[in-house]
Design a protein around this motif. Structure first.
Motif, short mmCIF file in Angstrom:
data_model
loop_
_atom_site.label_atom_id
_atom_site.label_comp_id
_atom_site.label_asym_id
_atom_site.label_seq_id
_atom_site.Cartn_x
_atom_site.Cartn_y
_atom_site.Cartn_z
N UNK A 148 0.73 -1.23 0.12
CA UNK A 148 -0.07 -0.15 0.02
C UNK A 148 0.93 1.16 0.04
N UNK A 149 2.17 0.99 0.27
CA UNK A 149 3.04 2.26 0.09
C UNK A 149 3.12 2.72 -1.16
N UNK A 150 3.32 3.93 -1.50
CA UNK A 150 3.36 4.32 -3.04
C UNK A 150 5.08 3.95 -3.46
N UNK A 151 4.85 3.97 -4.77
CA UNK A 151 6.29 3.88 -5.49
C UNK A 151 7.23 5.30 -4.89
N UNK A 152 8.26 5.06 -4.64
CA UNK A 152 9.19 6.09 -3.94
C UNK A 152 8.61 6.80 -2.66
N UNK A 153 7.85 5.91 -1.90
CA UNK A 153 7.30 6.24 -0.39
C UNK A 153 8.54 6.08 0.54
N UNK A 154 8.06 6.21 1.81
CA UNK A 154 9.30 6.38 2.85
C UNK A 154 8.79 5.37 4.14
N UNK A 155 9.83 5.06 4.65
CA UNK A 155 9.47 4.24 6.12
C UNK A 155 10.50 4.86 7.10
N UNK A 156 9.96 5.48 8.21
CA UNK A 156 11.00 6.09 9.13
C UNK A 156 10.65 5.43 10.48
N UNK A 157 12.05 4.80 10.99
CA UNK A 157 11.59 3.99 12.25
C UNK A 157 12.56 4.72 13.43
N UNK A 158 11.92 5.03 14.50
CA UNK A 158 12.35 5.79 15.37
C UNK A 158 13.15 4.58 16.32
N UNK A 159 14.43 4.70 16.26
CA UNK A 159 15.29 3.78 16.89
C UNK A 159 15.76 4.59 18.40
N UNK A 160 16.98 4.41 18.65
CA UNK A 160 17.46 5.30 19.89
C UNK A 160 18.90 4.84 19.76
N UNK A 161 19.55 6.07 20.88
CA UNK A 161 20.93 5.73 21.14
C UNK A 161 21.05 4.55 21.87
N UNK A 162 20.19 3.95 22.38
CA UNK A 162 20.21 2.67 23.12
C UNK A 162 20.51 1.65 22.42
N UNK A 163 20.45 1.75 21.04
CA UNK A 163 20.58 0.85 19.95
C UNK A 163 22.14 0.94 19.66
N UNK A 164 22.78 1.82 20.15
CA UNK A 164 24.30 1.81 19.77
C UNK A 164 25.32 0.64 19.41
N UNK A 165 24.76 -0.26 20.44
CA UNK A 165 25.63 -1.55 20.51
C UNK A 165 25.59 -2.62 19.47
N UNK A 166 24.75 -2.08 18.32
CA UNK A 166 24.43 -3.23 17.22
C UNK A 166 25.53 -3.89 16.62
N UNK A 167 26.53 -2.92 16.38
CA UNK A 167 27.95 -3.58 15.94
C UNK A 167 28.50 -4.49 16.88
N UNK A 168 28.64 -4.17 18.05
CA UNK A 168 29.29 -4.95 19.01
C UNK A 168 28.62 -6.45 19.53
#
Ligand SMILES: NC(=O)c1ccc[n+]([C@@H]2O[C@H](COP(=O)([O-])OP(=O)(O)OC[C@H]3O[C@@H](n4cnc5c(N)ncnc54)[C@H](O)[C@@H]3O)[C@@H](O)[C@H]2O)c1
Length: 261
Positions: free
Chosen positions: A104-124
Motif C-alpha cells: 500500500x506504500x506508493x512507489x518512492x514512498x518512505x518508512x522512518x523507524x524511531x530507534x534510539x541511542x540505546x541501540x548503539x551496541x548493534x555493531x558490538x
C-alpha cells in the motif's frame, strides 16, 4: 513540504508520535494515527490497534486505505514490561507492519523507524542482532528471547539494535527496493516524554543523567518530529538505509570515547 501526502504514524497518543502527527498536519499531510490507546486530541484519522501481535498488525493493515505515502514507526515500549513484550512491539510488530503495509506504500514512498541511542551496541552485538533479525515473519517472541538468552533489562536496547540493523537491511530488501521505498532510522537521545521516567527505572538514573549531561539538556518533542518528517519528504529522496542521530551530539561524544579520538 508534505502537502497532499498521506502519512501513517504509530504511537500518536503520546510523546514523539503525537508531536510528529501534529507537525505533519501543519505541513499539509493527511495523517492517519495509530495507537493502542485513544489520543486525547487526535490529528486527522485514527485507528486503534495493537501492533504487538500478528493478528493486531494484520487487522490494522486491512483497515488502511490503498495508498499511503509514508509510514512513521514511532510506537514503542520502554522495556519496563520485560523483553518479550518490548521486542514484540519495538521490533517484530514494527517490522510486520512495515512489510504488511509495503503493497500500500506508493512507489518512492518512505518508512522512518524511531530507534534510539540505546541501540548503539548493534555493531558490538552483531551476531546476536543478525540472528534475531534473520528470523522472518512474526515469530513466537518468547521463544526467540529464550533462544537468544535476552535478559528482561536488555529487552529495550536489543530491540533498538535489531531495528538499526534491519533498517539497513530493509533499504536493500526487494520488497521495498523494487518500488523505491526508502527505509531510514532516527535515533533520539533522552527526550522529555512520559517514557523517560520508565527509562530511568530500566537503565538507571546514572546512565540517563550522564547522557543528558554530555549534551547539556534532554531533547524535546520539537527536536525530533521535524527530522522524522524530513525523512518522509521528497527532499530526502536519496537518503536510504541511514540512521540519523537526533541527540544534540550524544552519539558523537560516545564515538569519541569508544573509538578514542
Ligand atoms: N523518550 C525518549 O527518551 C526516547 C529516546 C529514544 C527513543 N525513543 C523512542 O521514541 C518512540 C516514542 O517514544 P515516546 O518517548 O514518545 O514514548 P511514549 O510512551 O510517550 O509514546 C509511545 C506510544 O506508543 C504507544 N504504543 C505502545 N505499545 C503499542 C502497541 N502495542 N501498539 C500500538 N501503540 C503502542 C503508546 O500507547 C504510546 O502512545 C519509542 O519508539 C521510543 O523507544 C524515545
Amino acid at each position: 513540504m508534505l502537502f497532499g501526502k498521506t502519512i501513517l504514524i504509530t504511537g500518536v497518543a503520546s510523546g514523539i508520535g503525537a508531536r510528529t502527527a501534529e507537525l505533519a498536519g501543519q505541513l499539509g499531510a493527511d495523517v492517519i494515527g495509530v495507537d493502542v490507546r485513544e489520543p486525547a486530541a487526535p490529528v486527522g484519522g485514527f485507528v486503534k490497534a495493537d501492533i504487538s501481535s500478528r493478528a493486531g498488525v494484520d487487522d490494522l493493515v486491512a483497515s488502511l486505505p490503498q495508498r499511503i505515502d509514508a509510514l512513521c514507526n514511532v510506537a514503542g515500549l520502554s522495556g519496563n514490561t520485560g523483553a518479550v513484550s518490548t521486542l514484540a512491539v519495538n521490533f517484530y510488530g514494527l517490522r510486520a507492519l512495515s512489510e504488511g503495509l509495503a503493497p500500500k506504500l506508493r512507489e518512492g514512498g518512505a518508512i522512518v523507524n524511531v530507534a534510539s541511542i540505546a541501540g548503539y551496541g548493534w555493531r558490538a552485538n552483531l551476531n546476536r542482532a543478525a540472528s534475531m533479525v534473520g528470523i522472518e515473519g512474526f515469530p513466537d517472541v518468547a521463544r526467540v528471547v529464550a533462544d537468544h538468552q535476552v535478559k528482561n533489562e536488555e529487552g529495550y536496547p536489543v530491540s533498538k539494535e535489531l531495528l538499526l540493523l534491519w533498517t539497513q537491511r530493509a533499504a536493500r530488501q526487494e520488497l521495498f527496493r523494487s518500488r523505491g521505498i526508502r527505509v531510514n532510522a532516527v535515533s533520539p537521545g533522552p527526550v522529555e516524554t512520559p517514557i523517560l521516567k520508565q527509562f530511568r527505572n530500566v537503565l538507571g538514573d546514572a546512565r540517563v543523567d550522564s547522557d543528558i549531561a554530555r549534551v547539556g539538556r534532554a531533547g524535546t518533542l520539537g527536536d525530533i518530529a521535524p527530522v522524522v518528517l524530513f525523512l518522509c519528504s521528497d527532499g530526502a529522496r536519496w537518503v536510504n538505509g541511514a540512521n540519523v542521530p537526533v541527540d544534540g551530539g550524544l552519539e558523537a561524544s560516545i564515538n569519541a570515547e569508544v573509538l578514542g579520538f
